[in-house]
Design a protein around this motif. Structure first.
Motif, PDB file in Angstrom:
ATOM      1  N   ASP A   8       0.830  -1.174  -0.218  1.00 10.70           N
ATOM      2  CA  ASP A   8      -0.303  -0.147   0.005  1.00 10.70           C
ATOM      3  C   ASP A   8       0.647   0.892  -0.073  1.00 10.70           C
ATOM      4  O   ASP A   8       0.991   2.141  -0.136  1.00 10.70           O
ATOM      5  N   GLU A  10       2.819   3.743  -1.811  1.00  7.31           N
ATOM      6  CA  GLU A  10       3.186   4.208  -3.318  1.00  7.31           C
ATOM      7  C   GLU A  10       4.195   4.067  -3.544  1.00  7.31           C
ATOM      8  O   GLU A  10       5.065   3.345  -4.585  1.00  7.31           O
ATOM      9  N   ALA A  31      -2.402  -2.348  -4.026  1.00  6.42           N
ATOM     10  CA  ALA A  31      -2.682  -1.619  -2.735  1.00  6.42           C
ATOM     11  C   ALA A  31      -3.333  -2.382  -1.774  1.00  6.42           C
ATOM     12  O   ALA A  31      -3.092  -1.667  -0.463  1.00  6.42           O
ATOM     13  N   ASP A  32      -4.361  -3.091  -1.860  1.00  9.23           N
ATOM     14  CA  ASP A  32      -4.929  -3.466  -1.375  1.00  9.23           C
ATOM     15  C   ASP A  32      -5.016  -5.105  -1.259  1.00  9.23           C
ATOM     16  O   ASP A  32      -5.070  -5.685  -2.186  1.00  9.23           O
ATOM     17  N   LEU A  53      -1.826  -3.899   5.695  1.00 10.77           N
ATOM     18  CA  LEU A  53      -3.134  -3.501   3.972  1.00 10.77           C
ATOM     19  C   LEU A  53      -4.173  -2.631   4.493  1.00 10.77           C
ATOM     20  O   LEU A  53      -4.320  -3.272   6.192  1.00 10.77           O
ATOM     21  N   PRO A  54      -4.271  -1.973   4.386  1.00  8.72           N
ATOM     22  CA  PRO A  54      -5.685  -0.840   4.675  1.00  8.72           C
ATOM     23  C   PRO A  54      -6.818  -1.679   5.221  1.00  8.72           C
ATOM     24  O   PRO A  54      -7.714  -1.733   5.809  1.00  8.72           O
TER      25      PRO A  54
END
Length: 222
Positions: A8, A10, A31-32, A53-54
């Motif tokens: 996640d 960048e 990103a997730d 991770l979000p």
């Protein structure tokens, strides 16, 4: 090789993608967890999985990936507790790397897990690695035959040809050739690589065996 990077951050992901691209690997980034599962496909050969991770805990995502695929999974995370390593490995990960890491060590670990995941081929399948009307490359006998006549290559010279033949039609970066033939990432071997390629070309005579791809490396001709 297609590598799925699940990260996640960048900035971290961009740096890793750039390094892997220079080393000759194709990458996609999620990103997730939801995106990672959507991107996971039959052509994914390695997953680099961050745990923070979000939308989902990385350990749970590791279990879900393993439930769908036997793809090698390397957990790459800042969590350095032994309990986290145990959880990750028990969830199905093949290796566990703690941030901050050396990118060359990570690359070596990627190569190690992919070697372990490849099926062992019978000798009859592996023997002739490449063959056309003029050239035959015999991996077992370690021979290159051009126009029915074997050419005398040194061990390193044959190793270079063999690596190129494993990626037909693909420009292999100099860094990967040096890493696979000399087992090092030291850029000081660049001149040695050029000298060996020149020797191979001279021995091949009129048959163009190795092409230079400017700014990248070399490709097997034909």
């Amino acid at each position: 090789m297609r590598i799925l990077i699940v990260e996640d951050d960048e900035r971290v992901a961009a740096a890793l993608e750039a390094f892997l691209a220079r080393s000759g690997y194709a990458t996609v980034r999620a990103a997730d967890g939801g995106s990672a599962l959507a991107m996971l496909g039959a052509d994914t050969e390695v997953v680099l999985l961050d745990l923070g991770l979000p939308d989902v805990d990385g350990i749970d995502l590791c279990r879900r990936i393993r439930g769908r695929s036997e793809v090698p999974i390397v957990i790459v995370t800042a969590r350095n507790q032994v309990t986290e390593r145990i959880r990750g490995l028990r969830a199905g990960a093949d290796d566990f790397v703690v941030k901050p890491y050396d990118v060359h060590e990570l690359l070596a670990r990627i190569e190690a897990v992919t070697r372990r995941s490849r099926p062992v081929r019978p000798e009859s399948e592996a023997r002739v690695l490449l063959q056309d009307d003029e050239v035959e490359i015999d991996l077992i006998a370690r021979q290159v035959i051009i126009g029915g006549e074997p050419i005398e290559l040194t061990r390193k010279e044959f190793d270079i040809v063999a690596v190129l033949a494993r990626y037909p039609g693909v420009a292999v970066p100099k860094e990967r050739l040096i890493r696979e033939v000399w087992n090092t990432d030291w850029r000081g071997f660049g001149h040695s690589l050029e000298v060996h390629v020149g020797a191979i070309r001279r021995k091949a005579g009129q048959r163009s065996l190795i092409e230079t791809v400017r700014g990248v490396g070399y490709r097997l001709a034909g």
